[in-house]
Structure formats: C-alpha cells, structure tokens
Design an enzyme around this catalytic site. Structure first.
Site, PDB file in Angstrom:
ATOM      1  CD  GLN A 249       9.607   1.595  -3.015  1.00  0.00           C
ATOM      2  OE1 GLN A 249       9.030   0.167  -2.917  1.00  0.00           O
ATOM      3  NE2 GLN A 249       8.736   2.036  -2.012  1.00  0.00           N
TER       4      GLN A 249
ATOM      5  CG  ASP B 287      13.912   9.347 -14.014  1.00  0.00           C
ATOM      6  OD1 ASP B 287      12.668   8.478 -13.939  1.00  0.00           O
ATOM      7  OD2 ASP B 287      14.037  10.515 -15.071  1.00  0.00           O
TER       8      ASP B 287
ATOM      9  NE  ARG C 282       8.735  -8.276  -1.566  1.00  0.00           N
ATOM     10  CZ  ARG C 282       8.182  -7.652  -0.517  1.00  0.00           C
ATOM     11  NH1 ARG C 282       7.141  -6.977   0.632  1.00  0.00           N
ATOM     12  NH2 ARG C 282       6.630  -7.179  -1.548  1.00  0.00           N
TER      13      ARG C 282
ATOM     14  CG  HIS D 177       6.753  -4.012  -4.928  1.00  0.00           C
ATOM     15  ND1 HIS D 177       7.300  -4.255  -3.389  1.00  0.00           N
ATOM     16  CD2 HIS D 177       5.938  -2.225  -4.290  1.00  0.00           C
ATOM     17  CE1 HIS D 177       7.276  -3.480  -2.811  1.00  0.00           C
ATOM     18  NE2 HIS D 177       6.563  -2.517  -3.045  1.00  0.00           N
TER      19      HIS D 177
ATOM     20  CG  ASN E 225       4.263  -5.547  -2.613  1.00  0.00           C
ATOM     21  OD1 ASN E 225       4.821  -5.942  -1.494  1.00  0.00           O
ATOM     22  ND2 ASN E 225       4.256  -3.560  -2.176  1.00  0.00           N
ATOM     23  CD  GLU E 226       2.024  -3.204   0.700  1.00  0.00           C
ATOM     24  OE1 GLU E 226       2.594  -1.694   0.051  1.00  0.00           O
ATOM     25  OE2 GLU E 226       2.885  -2.827   1.630  1.00  0.00           O
TER      26      GLU E 226
ATOM     27  CG  ASN F  89       4.299  -6.189   2.427  1.00  0.00           C
ATOM     28  OD1 ASN F  89       4.969  -7.232   2.796  1.00  0.00           O
ATOM     29  ND2 ASN F  89       3.724  -5.875   1.006  1.00  0.00           N
TER      30      ASN F  89
ATOM     31  CE1 TYR G  24       6.948  -0.384   6.547  1.00  0.00           C
ATOM     32  CE2 TYR G  24       5.323  -1.531   5.285  1.00  0.00           C
ATOM     33  CZ  TYR G  24       6.395  -1.264   5.323  1.00  0.00           C
ATOM     34  OH  TYR G  24       7.083  -1.399   4.484  1.00  0.00           O
TER      35      TYR G  24
ATOM     36  CD  GLU H 286       7.190  -3.949   1.784  1.00  0.00           C
ATOM     37  OE1 GLU H 286       6.555  -3.036   2.926  1.00  0.00           O
ATOM     38  OE2 GLU H 286       6.887  -3.916   0.527  1.00  0.00           O
TER      39      GLU H 286
HETATM   40  C1  NOJ Z   1       4.551  -0.897   1.233  1.00  0.00           C
HETATM   41  C2  NOJ Z   1       4.966  -0.758   0.055  1.00  0.00           C
HETATM   42  O1  NOJ Z   1       5.083  -2.466  -0.658  1.00  0.00           O
HETATM   43  C3  NOJ Z   1       6.727  -0.706   0.041  1.00  0.00           C
HETATM   44  O2  NOJ Z   1       6.702   0.187  -0.970  1.00  0.00           O
HETATM   45  C4  NOJ Z   1       6.488   0.856   0.230  1.00  0.00           C
HETATM   46  O3  NOJ Z   1       7.867   1.625   0.499  1.00  0.00           O
HETATM   47  C5  NOJ Z   1       6.235   0.806   2.231  1.00  0.00           C
HETATM   48  N1  NOJ Z   1       5.271  -0.013   2.205  1.00  0.00           N
HETATM   49  C6  NOJ Z   1       6.805   2.121   2.699  1.00  0.00           C
HETATM   50  O4  NOJ Z   1       4.933   2.860   2.202  1.00  0.00           O
END
Ligand code: NOJ
Length: 506
Positions: free
Chosen positions: A38, A71, A96, A141, A185-186, A326, A328, A398
């Site tokens: 990212q 890229d 992190r 990740h 991750n996730e 994490n 949200y 997160e």
């Molecule tokens: C969790 C992910 O680990 C991360 O890569 C992503 O950008 C965020 N969620 C937001 O969607």
C-alpha cells in the site's frame, strides 16, 4: 495538579469533554500502521520479485478504481526517512509496517535473500529506533510472491513451510531489534473475502474450496512461524508474536436474533480465533457443525471445511502472546423472512445462515462502501473476546476512518475520539487488558480495489505529484495531541492549521 485545575475550570464552564477524565493508563502505547504494497512502490526496484498484487493490478486494472496500482504508491521505498519524520511529528510510540516478502526473498523461497531488501528494512528499523519509535512488524500483508502463487499459494499445504522459512529469515535479520511481530494480517480477507469475491489478488473465485483450504493453511502457517520463534528466537530476543484478525462486530437486530448474532461472530471471529485462542482448539463447534450440514446438503461426502488432525489442533492451539485486533465496522443481523434475499456480503458463511445484515439506521456511512460507524462495536468485540478466550493482553492493530479526502477532517477527529472513548471504557469498566492502539493509517495509500480514491491517512498524500508530498491533516494534530497528553482531554483542532495541543493552549 494542572489537569485537575483544568477539569475544575471546565466543569465551571460546563464543557462536558473535560469534566470527565479520559486519560489512558500509564504505559499505554499509541502507534500508526501501513503495509508494504500500500505504501512502498518500487515494485520492480533492484532485485525485488513480482508479487500477486503487482500481477493482479497489472492484469486487471478494470477491477481497481481508476485502474490504480501500487507501482509507486507513496514511494516509501525512497521516502522512508520522511515516513520516520512523520512518525516523530505525531509522537508515535510505535510504527506498524509490513515486510514485502518478495522484496526480501525475490523468489519467495529462502535460497536467495535480497541485499537491497535487507538494507531497506534495516534503514527503516534503525531510523525508527533512533527516533525512539518501536517497530511493530507484520510478515504478511497480502503480497504473496508470485512464484508461490503459481504453485497454488495459500491453497497449497506446503505454504506453511515456505512461510516459516521466510519468517526465519525475517526473525534472523531483524529480531534483535523488532520485539512485536504479527505473522499474518487478516486471514479472513486473504481467504474468505478474496476467494468468495475474486476481486482481490490472486483474483481466483472459489468460495467453497479455496476459501476454506486457505483458512486452514493460513492458520497452520501462523502456528509454525510462532513455534519457530519460540524454539529458535524467543530466549535470545524476548519478543512477542501473534496474528492480526479483522473483526466485524454483530448486534442482534431483535431479541430473537441473539443466537444468530452469536453464530455470525463465530463465523467471522471464531473461525480465525478459536483454533488459536480457545482452550480446546480446532474450529468453533457451531461453525464446524453448520459447514458439515451444508456440505452434506450440497452432496459432498465430506465437509468443505477441512478438518484438523489432533496433531494440527495442538500445533495451532496457544500460538499467541497477545490478541491483535483490526476493527472498523459492525452490522445488525436478523433472520431472513420467507423468500427474502439473503445477501452473503463478503463472507462465505452468511450464505448458509439465512440471515440479513444491515447497518443501524443512525450509523454514519464512510467512503468505504462496507464501512458504517458504530463505536460501541469495538468495545463489544473486545469484551466478547475476553469472555470467550480469557483475560489476555489485547492490542488494537488497526482502526481508522475512510473519507474522500480534505485536510480539515473533523469527521476523522470525531471518529478517533468516539472509538478511543469506547476503548477506555473497555479498559476501565470491563477490565480489558488493552495495551496498544494503532491508527490506520499513517498516510493515504493504495486502498486495494478502491485504489487511491478512498483516504484513511492522518497525512494527506498528493498522488498526482511525482514527489508524493505528505501534509498533516487536522486529525494528525489531534492524534499528536492525544499522544502528547496521553489523554482525550485535549482541545480539538479547528482545522489543519491549528496545531495547538491542549496543554499549550490552556
Ligand atoms: C484492513 C487492512 O489491513 C488494510 O490493508 C486496509 O487498508 C484497511 N483494512 C482499510 O480497508
């Protein structure tokens, strides 16, 4: 003394936010996060190997908003010093970030370790430490080396050994300085979401088999990498290891839906947690039963959820030093009515539950289509984990808000305030041993299929400018102020130019 006077003063004025003391416990740590694909860019710099996101974004630009790709991303491959400076400006206790597997091991395997990749991560780690910021490192990740994908990736059981070999290289190179490791991750996104939708790399749709085989192999990979740390590195380096789970919280829509909400939580949280964190190990019994029944109905002679052998159960059980979450968003869940369409959302299991998911009517939407705000969800989730798996140490790895941009991000400030308040309540009233909080994300970056259109950053990045300049948003000043004061009893910045912290202003 000073703070007490402030509180009395505020009480006289009737200002509610400072009449209550929202100070974090001593030793509580604040950080921010990013991930290799990212932010790094440098997708083919020096000897870096190709990974599944390089390939997917180049082969399927039509799936990604504005045909964006990683890229160049934030160009952190070249601008890691600026990243450290930003972490310093915020006053972070830790940063992190993730290692790009194919930057370190271009072929994916451990026969050849890139000097350039090693130097890049050494520079970042050493720079952070010199600034007094602890590195928290994620091994994986989402950017799997392409040669491993060509052998089946996470659906090939050998991945557990490939991943462990990679972990050995990373622990050996950086373990003297990195004390907190997140293996993967996730898993839910890597396996369930990716194979259910086919719109994340590697771009394969295989809801019944891919998703479930991947889940089992991801859990085994994590477990082996954890055991490796235990046997070969822990006594020397004294670090901690876990994996980061993405947890969506479910509230029953009516009193009749409590059981269903519990199954939903087991489907999204338990599937990736029960094998590791429960006393018994293995799949959550309710999910194992549901999957076995549905597989039978579909004519399979065995469950599509691959079973664990007793030995595998024991290998996985207990492979954690803390729980990394994490978080949200949340959903309300209820039983579907006769003939009602039951959306599966991104997760496979809901197809089999005859359930309807929706956000609450007053939950604010965000720039990410899947994301509605519900601050109590983060607290509910922590309490559920504590009740189900025990009184362990927790870290939020997160949490953050998606917007469409702008420097004066009052919505992000409100988001952080409301979610952090819930965390303080979890600590104080529910006795949750939460030690770390990680804001997602340090700066705007490649938000997967949303490309650069959705922004989560404390810092704004201009992706039109080849230099990728980073500018702090109002929320960056707010977060810096929270960290400096170790408390939410701070004045909120009125805009991005308002850099005063509470103590200085008062
Ligand atoms: C969790 C992910 O680990 C991360 O890569 C992503 O950008 C965020 N969620 C937001 O969607």
């Amino acid at each position: 003394m000073f703070l007490q006077r402030v509180v009395v003063f505020c009480a006289l004025l009737g200002v509610s936010w400072c009449t209550e003391d929202w100070t974090f416990p001593e030793g509580f740590k604040f950080g921010a996060a990013s991930a290799s694909y990212q932010v790094e860019g440098g997708w083919n710099a020096k000897d870096k190997g190709e990974n599944i996101w390089d390939r997917f974004s180049h082969a399927h630009p039509e799936i990604i908003k504005n045909s964006d790709n990683g890229d160049v991303a934030c160009d952190s491959y070249n601008q890691w010093e600026r990243d450290i400076e930003m972490a310093k400006e915020l006053g972070l206790d830790f940063y992190r970030f993730s290692l790009s597997w194919s930057r370190l091991l271009p072929t994916g395997l451990d026969n050849y370790v890139s000097e350039d990749g090693t130097a890049y991560y050494n520079n970042l780690i050493n720079g952070l430490l010199a600034a007094g910021i602890q590195p928290m490192v994620t091994l994986y990740h989402w950017d799997l080396p392409l040669p491993l994908q060509e052998l089946g990736g996470w659906t090939n059981p050998l991945i557990a050994d490939w991943f462990t070999d990679y972990a050995r290289v990373a622990y050996s190179l950086f373990g003297d300085r990195v004390k907190i490791w997140l293996t993967i991750n996730e898993p839910i996104v890597i396996c369930d979401v990716a194979y259910n939708t086919g719109v994340l790399a590697p771009g394969i749709r295989s809801p019944e088999h891919g998703a479930n085989i991947c889940t089992k192999n991801v859990l085994l990979s994590h477990a082996k990498a954890y055991r490796l740390y235990d046997t070969e590195f822990r006594s020397r380096y004294h670090g901690e290891v876990s994996l980061a789970n993405q947890l969506v919280w479910f509230e029953p829509a009516t009193a009749d839906d409590k059981e269903l909400a519990e199954i939903a939580i087991e489907n999204v949280t338990g599937r990736y947690s029960h094998p590791i964190f429960s006393k018994e190990g293995g799949w959550p019994p309710v999910i194992e039963k549901m999957m076995a029944e549905r597989s039978k109905e579909k004519g399979y002679s065995k469950s599509v959820l691959p079973p664990f052998t007793q030995e595998e159960k024991e290998l996985i059980r207990g492979t954690y030093d803390f729980y990394a979450m994490n978080h949200y968003t949340s959903r309300l869940i209820r039983k579907a009515k006769e003939g009602e369409h039951t959306a599966t959302w991104y997760f496979g299991g809901f197809r089999d539950m005859n359930a309807v998911l929706s956000p609450g009517s007053d939950w604010k939407p965000t720039a990410s289509t899947w994301f509605y705000q519900y601050p109590p969800g983060i607290r509910g989730q922590l309490v559920w984990l504590k009740e189900h798996y025990g009184d362990m140490k927790f870290m939020i790895t997160e949490n953050g808000l998606a917007t469409f941009g702008g420097l004066n991000d009052q919505d992000r400030i409100d988001y952080y305030e409301s979610y952090l308040k819930q965390l303080l309540l979890a600590i104080r009233e529910d006795g949750v041993k939460l030690t770390h909080y990680t804001a997602w994300t340090l700066m705007d970056n490649f938000e997967w299929t949303d490309g650069y259109s959705v922004k989560y950053g404390l810092y704004e990045v201009d992706f039109e400018d080849p230099k990728r300049p980073r500018v702090p948003r109002a929320s960056a000043h707010y977060y810096a102020s929270i960290i400096k004061n170790h408390s939410l009893n701070v004045v909120k910045p009125k805009n991005e130019n308002d850099r005063l912290t509470a103590r200085e202003e008062l």
